[in-house]
Design a protein around this motif. Structure first.
Motif, mmCIF file in Angstrom:
data_model
loop_
_atom_site.group_PDB
_atom_site.id
_atom_site.type_symbol
_atom_site.label_atom_id
_atom_site.label_comp_id
_atom_site.label_asym_id
_atom_site.label_seq_id
_atom_site.Cartn_x
_atom_site.Cartn_y
_atom_site.Cartn_z
ATOM 1 N N ASP A 288 0.827 -1.206 0.000
ATOM 2 C CA ASP A 288 0.000 0.000 0.000
ATOM 3 C C ASP A 288 0.866 1.263 0.000
ATOM 4 O O ASP A 288 0.534 2.253 -0.655
ATOM 5 C CB ASP A 288 -0.926 0.017 1.215
ATOM 6 C CG ASP A 288 -2.023 -1.040 1.131
ATOM 7 O OD1 ASP A 288 -2.288 -1.524 0.012
ATOM 8 O OD2 ASP A 288 -2.593 -1.376 2.178
ATOM 9 N N GLY A 289 1.976 1.233 0.730
ATOM 10 C CA GLY A 289 2.864 2.385 0.765
ATOM 11 C C GLY A 289 3.522 2.660 -0.572
ATOM 12 O O GLY A 289 3.721 3.819 -0.962
ATOM 13 N N MET A 290 3.852 1.587 -1.300
ATOM 14 C CA MET A 290 4.413 1.749 -2.636
ATOM 15 C C MET A 290 3.393 2.385 -3.585
ATOM 16 O O MET A 290 3.762 3.002 -4.574
ATOM 17 C CB MET A 290 4.869 0.407 -3.206
ATOM 18 C CG MET A 290 6.037 -0.248 -2.487
ATOM 19 S SD MET A 290 7.546 0.745 -2.404
ATOM 20 C CE MET A 290 7.841 1.142 -4.121
ATOM 21 N N LEU A 291 2.108 2.234 -3.278
ATOM 22 C CA LEU A 291 1.035 2.851 -4.066
ATOM 23 C C LEU A 291 0.513 4.111 -3.396
ATOM 24 O O LEU A 291 -0.552 4.622 -3.762
ATOM 25 C CB LEU A 291 -0.108 1.848 -4.267
ATOM 26 C CG LEU A 291 0.245 0.621 -5.105
ATOM 27 C CD1 LEU A 291 -0.878 -0.401 -5.056
ATOM 28 C CD2 LEU A 291 0.561 1.018 -6.552
ATOM 29 N N GLY A 292 1.281 4.628 -2.407
ATOM 30 C CA GLY A 292 0.849 5.817 -1.671
ATOM 31 C C GLY A 292 1.927 6.865 -1.535
ATOM 32 O O GLY A 292 1.855 7.698 -0.635
ATOM 33 N N GLY A 293 2.926 6.818 -2.439
ATOM 34 C CA GLY A 293 3.917 7.889 -2.442
ATOM 35 C C GLY A 293 5.357 7.458 -2.347
ATOM 36 O O GLY A 293 6.261 8.224 -2.688
ATOM 37 N N ILE A 294 5.625 6.241 -1.866
ATOM 38 C CA ILE A 294 7.001 5.758 -1.749
ATOM 39 C C ILE A 294 7.581 5.502 -3.142
ATOM 40 O O ILE A 294 6.919 4.917 -3.996
ATOM 41 C CB ILE A 294 7.048 4.459 -0.923
ATOM 42 C CG1 ILE A 294 6.663 4.729 0.539
ATOM 43 C CG2 ILE A 294 8.419 3.798 -1.012
ATOM 44 C CD1 ILE A 294 7.674 5.529 1.325
ATOM 45 N N ASN A 295 8.836 5.931 -3.372
ATOM 46 C CA ASN A 295 9.480 5.619 -4.662
ATOM 47 C C ASN A 295 10.941 5.212 -4.510
ATOM 48 O O ASN A 295 11.733 5.331 -5.443
ATOM 49 C CB ASN A 295 9.356 6.796 -5.642
ATOM 50 C CG ASN A 295 10.133 8.025 -5.205
ATOM 51 O OD1 ASN A 295 10.259 8.299 -4.013
ATOM 52 N ND2 ASN A 295 10.633 8.776 -6.172
ATOM 53 N N ALA A 296 11.291 4.695 -3.337
ATOM 54 C CA ALA A 296 12.631 4.150 -3.109
ATOM 55 C C ALA A 296 12.552 3.187 -1.936
ATOM 56 O O ALA A 296 11.634 3.261 -1.117
ATOM 57 C CB ALA A 296 13.641 5.261 -2.824
ATOM 58 N N ILE A 297 13.533 2.295 -1.866
ATOM 59 C CA ILE A 297 13.439 1.240 -0.868
ATOM 60 C C ILE A 297 14.837 0.756 -0.493
ATOM 61 O O ILE A 297 15.736 0.696 -1.332
ATOM 62 C CB ILE A 297 12.578 0.077 -1.431
ATOM 63 C CG1 ILE A 297 12.125 -0.885 -0.357
ATOM 64 C CG2 ILE A 297 13.258 -0.632 -2.580
ATOM 65 C CD1 ILE A 297 10.996 -1.798 -0.825
ATOM 66 N N ILE A 298 15.037 0.485 0.795
ATOM 67 C CA ILE A 298 16.245 -0.195 1.260
ATOM 68 C C ILE A 298 15.951 -1.683 1.252
ATOM 69 O O ILE A 298 14.948 -2.119 1.829
ATOM 70 C CB ILE A 298 16.655 0.263 2.670
ATOM 71 C CG1 ILE A 298 17.106 1.729 2.642
ATOM 72 C CG2 ILE A 298 17.781 -0.621 3.225
ATOM 73 C CD1 ILE A 298 17.420 2.297 4.020
ATOM 74 N N VAL A 299 16.802 -2.453 0.583
ATOM 75 C CA VAL A 299 16.590 -3.901 0.531
ATOM 76 C C VAL A 299 17.546 -4.590 1.508
ATOM 77 O O VAL A 299 18.633 -4.099 1.786
ATOM 78 C CB VAL A 299 16.799 -4.466 -0.888
ATOM 79 C CG1 VAL A 299 15.733 -3.932 -1.830
ATOM 80 C CG2 VAL A 299 18.187 -4.158 -1.422
#
Length: 331
Positions: A288-299
């Motif tokens: 949901d966060g990826m579809l709510g404004g997030i555009n980067a991620i720590i893997v």
């Protein structure tokens, strides 16, 4: 009275102007039944002003534990009874970690040290590490080494450090409840020097450290004033032995409302999932966060806590048809 989402649709989506603190507070106060609308607008803003690409990053701790500062959320402070103890990585381990990070498709590799600020030994180690990584693998090297002097800022820029992370952590009005061994202003000054030296500035913080909604909105607006290239958004994962070890975990809806609000306050910024999302949001909330404004991620894992496997995050990006930003676009 005009609805805050109608205001944001014109001001942020159409014009690209971030919300101020009062407007952000209105979003943070929206009821759960309006959360879907808030997330949808934040996603539209992200797509218009940032595009569909997702920047992937891995982090590794060059020096873990034994920090003299008393950041109340951090298990690496030498002042608390948490189980983390001082450990140093050697250069070979650093290069190995950078290669493993690059193999996931990540374009950023961040070297982190638990210190107030770097001494000569640490700066020498970082210099050797950056040089070795750049020779061994194609990846942008970032650093997070605490508060800096102007000489150290210039030195890191000369090494070719691409981005520097130095979080403000929380709103200025709340900072004294989180850290007492240095000031919010000291962190702000380091951020300004980094930006003026030409390095990209990564500056965010942690949600759920006892701040009010008003202070959370204040923090979003202060980040908007600073205009960092990237904002890592962490959610408190209470660590045993720290002053915040018994704090409650932020609820999923509250975390998602915060993500969307920060996107509306920072329409052009890389907004990165960082620590705590696993305990706060879980798998569904992460989506949901990826579809709510997030555009980067720590893997992968964080500094002292476990993250999701890189494969799960990369599979999610594939499912959502969000391409990973290519290295050539970030160099």
């Amino acid at each position: 009275m005009t609805d805050i989402l109608e205001i944001a649709r014109v001001q942020v989506l159409d014009e690209g102007k971030g919300l101020d603190s009062g407007q952000a507070l209105e979003c943070l106060r929206l009821p759960d039944e309006r959360l879907g609308d808030l997330l949808a607008l934040a996603h539209d803003v992200r797509m218009k002003w940032c595009g569909p690409e997702v920047e992937v990053e891995g982090i590794v701790s060059l020096k873990t534990g034994g920090c003299p500062e008393d950041c109340h959320f951090c298990s690496q402070s030498g002042q608390f009874s948490s189980p983390v103890r001082a450990v140093w990585l050697d250069i070979d381990e650093l290069v190995k970690a950078a290669k493993e990070t690059a193999s996931t498709g990540a374009t950023e590799f961040c070297i982190v040290a638990a210190v107030r600020g770097p001494d000569r030994r640490l700066m020498d180690q970082v210099r050797k590490g950056v040089e070795a990584i750049r020779e061994a693998v194609e990846i942008n090297v970032a650093c997070s080494l605490g508060m800096l002097t102007q000489e150290q800022v210039d030195d890191l820029a000369a090494m070719g450090v691409h981005r520097y992370n130095h979080n403000l952590e929380t709103a200025r009005s709340h900072f004294g409840n989180v850290v007492t061994t240095h000031t919010w202003e000291e962190r702000w000054d380091t951020c300004l020097m980094v930006r003026e030296a030409g390095m990209e500035l990564c500056c965010g913080g942690i949600v759920g450290m006892g701040e009010t909604l008003e202070q959370r909105a204040e923090f979003a607006a202060q980040l908007g004033e600073l205009e960092p290239h990237e904002v890592p958004l962490n959610f408190l994962n209470p660590r045993p032995g720290t002053p915040f070890g018994d704090y409650p975990v932020v609820s999923g809806p509250e975390a998602l409302r915060t993500i969307a609000t920060f996107r509306l306050a920072l329409p052009r910024t890389i907004l990165r999932y960082a620590g705590g999302r696993e305990v706060t949001l879980g798998d569904l909330g992460t989506r949901d966060g990826m579809l709510g404004g997030i555009n980067a991620i720590i893997v992968g894992n964080y500094l002292t806590t476990l993250g999701r496997s890189p494969e799960r995050d990369l599979d999610l990006l594939d499912e959502l048809k969000m391409p990973i930003k290519a290295l050539s676009q970030t160099l």
